[in-house]
Design a protein around this motif. Structure first.
Motif: not given
Length: 208
Positions: A36-43, A67-74
């Motif tokens: 489990e990992k907390e993402c850097p921000s709510a974005s 992992s966590c990803a920004l929307p445009d990285e999907c």
């Protein structure tokens, strides 16, 4: 009165907190163990990515990552150098620990009519028929073993957008460019490495 309602509404709005997502990097088997990992921000969203590479009709790599990803990285797309093709398939979601399932296998792609140059031996004038959603031509000049190497081929629009990631550029340590139009990636070159870009491309979207 309206101003008071507006102020109260702003005060009572729930604060946006970063998501907690599963994160894993592939082992030797191509699978990974979730942590489990907390993402850097709510974005950021939670994401699962599958990277599959082929050469000569054989599957060379089938790696699953989370992992966590920004929307445009999907992204869902591929990078085709003729002698090798790497497909990216991602699945993103916006709730806590929602990326428990791996990204699906990439669908089979047929030629789409677009054509680009690719490198065959010492020349980069061979014709490559793009497939699936590969609607861009790509050229990359990279440093491998102290020598400059050029690779060319087809790429999807989303993959080209991800390639502009400065972290990926620092990994490849070279020049990368995408263009639209048949054979727009013309220019003389030297030779092409089979899977030169596969390792850094695993970091292409969200794992740099």
């Amino acid at each position: 009165m309206h101003l008071v309602v507006l102020i109260v509404g702003i005060v009572l709005l729930p604060e946006a907190y970063p998501l907690k997502c599963y994160e894993c990097l592939p082992g030797s088997s191509g699978t990974c163990t979730d942590t489990e990992k907390e993402c850097p921000s709510a974005s950021y969203q939670c994401a699962a990515l599958r990277v599959t590479s082929y050469a000569g009709g054989s599957e060379l790599l089938n790696a699953q990552l989370k992992s966590c990803a920004l929307p445009d990285e999907c992204v869902e797309g591929s990078l085709n150098f003729g002698i090798s093709r790497t497909a990216f398939n991602s699945k993103c979601c916006t709730s806590e620990l929602c990326n428990s399932q791996p990204a699906p296998e990439p669908s089979k792609s047929s030629p789409n009519g677009k054509r680009c140059y690719h490198c065959d031996g010492q020349q980069c004038t061979a014709t490559l028929n793009c497939a699936g959603n590969e609607d861009y031509c790509i050229s990359a000049k990279v440093t491998a073993g102290g020598a400059k190497t050029v690779v060319k081929g087809c790429a999807s629009k989303q993959v080209c957008a991800g390639i502009q990631n400065p972290n990926l550029k620092s990994l490849i340590q070279g020049e990368i460019s995408c263009c639209q139009g048949d054979f727009c990636n013309s220019a003389s070159s030297t030779s092409a490495g089979l899977l030169l870009l596969v390792a850094p491309l695993i970091s292409l979207v969200m794992f740099s």
